[in-house]
Design a protein around this motif. Structure first.
Motif, PDB file in Angstrom:
ATOM      1  N   ALA A  42       0.759  -1.400  -0.093  1.00 17.50           N
ATOM      2  CA  ALA A  42       0.062  -0.119  -0.032  1.00 17.50           C
ATOM      3  C   ALA A  42       0.642   1.281   0.134  1.00 17.50           C
ATOM      4  O   ALA A  42       1.816   1.141   0.818  1.00 17.50           O
ATOM      5  CB  ALA A  42      -0.990   0.065   1.282  1.00 17.50           C
ATOM      6  N   MET A  43       0.521   2.142  -0.796  1.00 18.33           N
ATOM      7  CA  MET A  43       1.102   3.430  -0.919  1.00 18.33           C
ATOM      8  C   MET A  43       0.380   4.370  -0.254  1.00 18.33           C
ATOM      9  O   MET A  43      -0.611   4.985  -0.404  1.00 18.33           O
ATOM     10  CB  MET A  43       1.638   4.091  -2.364  1.00 18.33           C
ATOM     11  CG  MET A  43       2.428   2.950  -2.953  1.00 18.33           C
ATOM     12  SD  MET A  43       4.130   3.102  -2.493  1.00 18.33           S
ATOM     13  CE  MET A  43       4.757   1.337  -2.980  1.00 18.33           C
ATOM     14  N   LEU A  44       0.928   5.159   0.858  1.00 15.91           N
ATOM     15  CA  LEU A  44       2.277   4.691   1.275  1.00 15.91           C
ATOM     16  C   LEU A  44       2.085   4.277   2.965  1.00 15.91           C
ATOM     17  O   LEU A  44       1.578   4.899   3.613  1.00 15.91           O
ATOM     18  CB  LEU A  44       2.951   6.296   1.470  1.00 15.91           C
ATOM     19  CG  LEU A  44       3.763   6.737   0.236  1.00 15.91           C
ATOM     20  CD1 LEU A  44       3.898   8.350   0.195  1.00 15.91           C
ATOM     21  CD2 LEU A  44       4.849   5.844  -0.235  1.00 15.91           C
ATOM     22  N   GLY A  45       2.082   3.070   2.993  1.00 18.21           N
ATOM     23  CA  GLY A  45       2.143   2.479   4.308  1.00 18.21           C
ATOM     24  C   GLY A  45       2.923   1.119   4.405  1.00 18.21           C
ATOM     25  O   GLY A  45       2.962   0.296   3.356  1.00 18.21           O
ATOM     26  N   ASN A  46       3.214   0.589   5.750  1.00 20.61           N
ATOM     27  CA  ASN A  46       4.109  -0.534   5.576  1.00 20.61           C
ATOM     28  C   ASN A  46       2.847  -1.882   5.807  1.00 20.61           C
ATOM     29  O   ASN A  46       2.887  -2.407   6.932  1.00 20.61           O
ATOM     30  CB  ASN A  46       4.830  -0.566   6.998  1.00 20.61           C
ATOM     31  CG  ASN A  46       5.898  -1.481   7.016  1.00 20.61           C
ATOM     32  OD1 ASN A  46       6.335  -1.966   5.797  1.00 20.61           O
ATOM     33  ND2 ASN A  46       6.569  -1.749   8.153  1.00 20.61           N
ATOM     34  N   THR A  47       2.138  -1.920   4.713  1.00 15.58           N
ATOM     35  CA  THR A  47       0.783  -2.619   4.588  1.00 15.58           C
ATOM     36  C   THR A  47       0.887  -3.638   3.321  1.00 15.58           C
ATOM     37  O   THR A  47       1.427  -3.147   2.270  1.00 15.58           O
ATOM     38  CB  THR A  47      -0.469  -1.824   4.548  1.00 15.58           C
ATOM     39  OG1 THR A  47      -0.383  -1.369   6.047  1.00 15.58           O
ATOM     40  CG2 THR A  47      -1.684  -2.602   4.214  1.00 15.58           C
ATOM     41  N   VAL A  48       0.614  -4.733   3.224  1.00 17.92           N
ATOM     42  CA  VAL A  48       0.536  -5.578   2.219  1.00 17.92           C
ATOM     43  C   VAL A  48      -0.976  -5.778   1.959  1.00 17.92           C
ATOM     44  O   VAL A  48      -1.735  -5.939   2.883  1.00 17.92           O
ATOM     45  CB  VAL A  48       1.102  -6.988   2.396  1.00 17.92           C
ATOM     46  CG1 VAL A  48       1.032  -7.922   1.337  1.00 17.92           C
ATOM     47  CG2 VAL A  48       2.688  -6.798   2.915  1.00 17.92           C
ATOM     48  N   PHE A  49      -1.245  -5.920   0.701  1.00 13.12           N
ATOM     49  CA  PHE A  49      -2.557  -6.022   0.213  1.00 13.12           C
ATOM     50  C   PHE A  49      -2.501  -7.363  -0.925  1.00 13.12           C
ATOM     51  O   PHE A  49      -1.589  -7.410  -1.625  1.00 13.12           O
ATOM     52  CB  PHE A  49      -3.325  -5.228  -0.272  1.00 13.12           C
ATOM     53  CG  PHE A  49      -3.000  -4.318  -1.646  1.00 13.12           C
ATOM     54  CD1 PHE A  49      -3.351  -4.876  -2.829  1.00 13.12           C
ATOM     55  CD2 PHE A  49      -2.223  -3.161  -1.787  1.00 13.12           C
ATOM     56  CE1 PHE A  49      -2.701  -4.387  -4.323  1.00 13.12           C
ATOM     57  CE2 PHE A  49      -1.546  -2.679  -2.668  1.00 13.12           C
ATOM     58  CZ  PHE A  49      -1.900  -3.206  -3.971  1.00 13.12           C
TER      59      PHE A  49
END
Length: 281
Positions: free
Chosen positions: A244-251
């Motif tokens: 995810a932009m911008l975050g330390n996240t996976v989708f």
């Protein structure tokens, strides 16, 4: 009488930054998608200003109230259903749902477009997301073809029936990245390349593929994010995965919800792509 408005969360897969002297033209072009979770703001009668937020602080609320120049008495209740600072567009959804709910409660007569411009201005002032507000006026997969606030920027929506899984490892300070000249150049060059390719063939598969290539080229992925993205992308039952932009996240996307339910991944959340958009209760 209470007034409640829900604005969906928004995750961007790839983007480029568009800077303008006019704040309402500031923003980004890119592609992202809306989630079935987001931010619900409820305004109810009270004899003084009361703010009740289930997570985070009151910074966004204070900024919106400052822009609106409102000192009326009422209670603001916000249910933020997604992690803050992790690439879900929660600050935009907070600002937008708040502006819309106040507009309804006080019968200000503002258009949804104007409310979106106020929320976008709040985002710019606070150094938050650059394109979440206008994307949140769409449905499903959202292509931002012209930067700026609602009524100034332009989007195209593509409704898709897919399930989304996501996992957040930690937050990222968006302002630190989008205000850094080096990061801005790298993001914009890669984003423009994949934006042009996506516009030629706007499919879910291309969105996922280009998002993954973009996140690798910009080198923003932590080891945790990269490992999970690679794991998702190794499965033939999953359509694709990225950061995810911008975050330390996976989708990740899949047509079958059970594909995600069978995975043994801690703190993995599953929801649907949002094809409805903003909801007034």
């Amino acid at each position: 009488m209470n007034k409640s408005v829900f604005v969906p969360g928004h995750i961007t897969g790839f983007f480029n930054i568009e800077n303008h002297d006019v704040s309402l033209k500031n923003g980004s072009c890119g592609v992202g998608f809306l989630l079935s979770k987001g931010v619900r703001t409820t305004i109810s009668p009270a004899d003084k200003l009361i703010i009740d937020v289930n997570q985070g602080d009151e910074t966004v609320i204070d900024e919106v109230l400052n822009i609106l120049e409102i000192d009326d008495s009422f209670k603001i209740t916000q249910d933020i259903q997604l992690p803050i600072g992790a690439g879900f567009g929660t600050s935009a959804a907070s600002a937008f749902s708040l502006t819309l709910a106040i507009n309804e409660f006080l019968d200000l007569g503002y258009s949804e477009e104007l409310c979106g411009q106020i929320a976008h201005m709040s985002e710019i002032n606070l150094g938050g997301g650059l394109g979440d507000v206008i994307a949140q006026t769409g449905q499903g997969l959202v292509l931002r073809t012209k930067s700026g606030a609602p009524g100034i920027g332009e989007i195209k929506s593509f409704r898709q029936d897919v399930f989304v899984a996501y996992k957040t490892f930690s937050s990222i300070n968006t302002a630190d990245i989008i205000r850094d000249s080096h990061h801005k150049q790298i993001l914009s060059e890669a984003g423009l390349k994949y934006l042009e390719l996506f516009e030629k063939e706007p499919t879910v598969e291309n969105f996922l593929s280009f998002s993954n290539k973009f996140s690798n080229e910009t080198k923003l992925m932590s080891d945790d994010v990269k490992n999970l993205v690679d794991y998702f992308n190794s499965s033939s039952d999953i359509l694709g995965s990225s950061m995810a932009m911008l975050g330390n996240t996976v989708f990740a996307f899949a047509y079958d919800e059970d594909v995600f339910k069978k995975l043994d991944i801690d703190d993995l959340h599953i929801c649907e792509l949002n094809n409805m958009g903003i909801v007034y209760d």
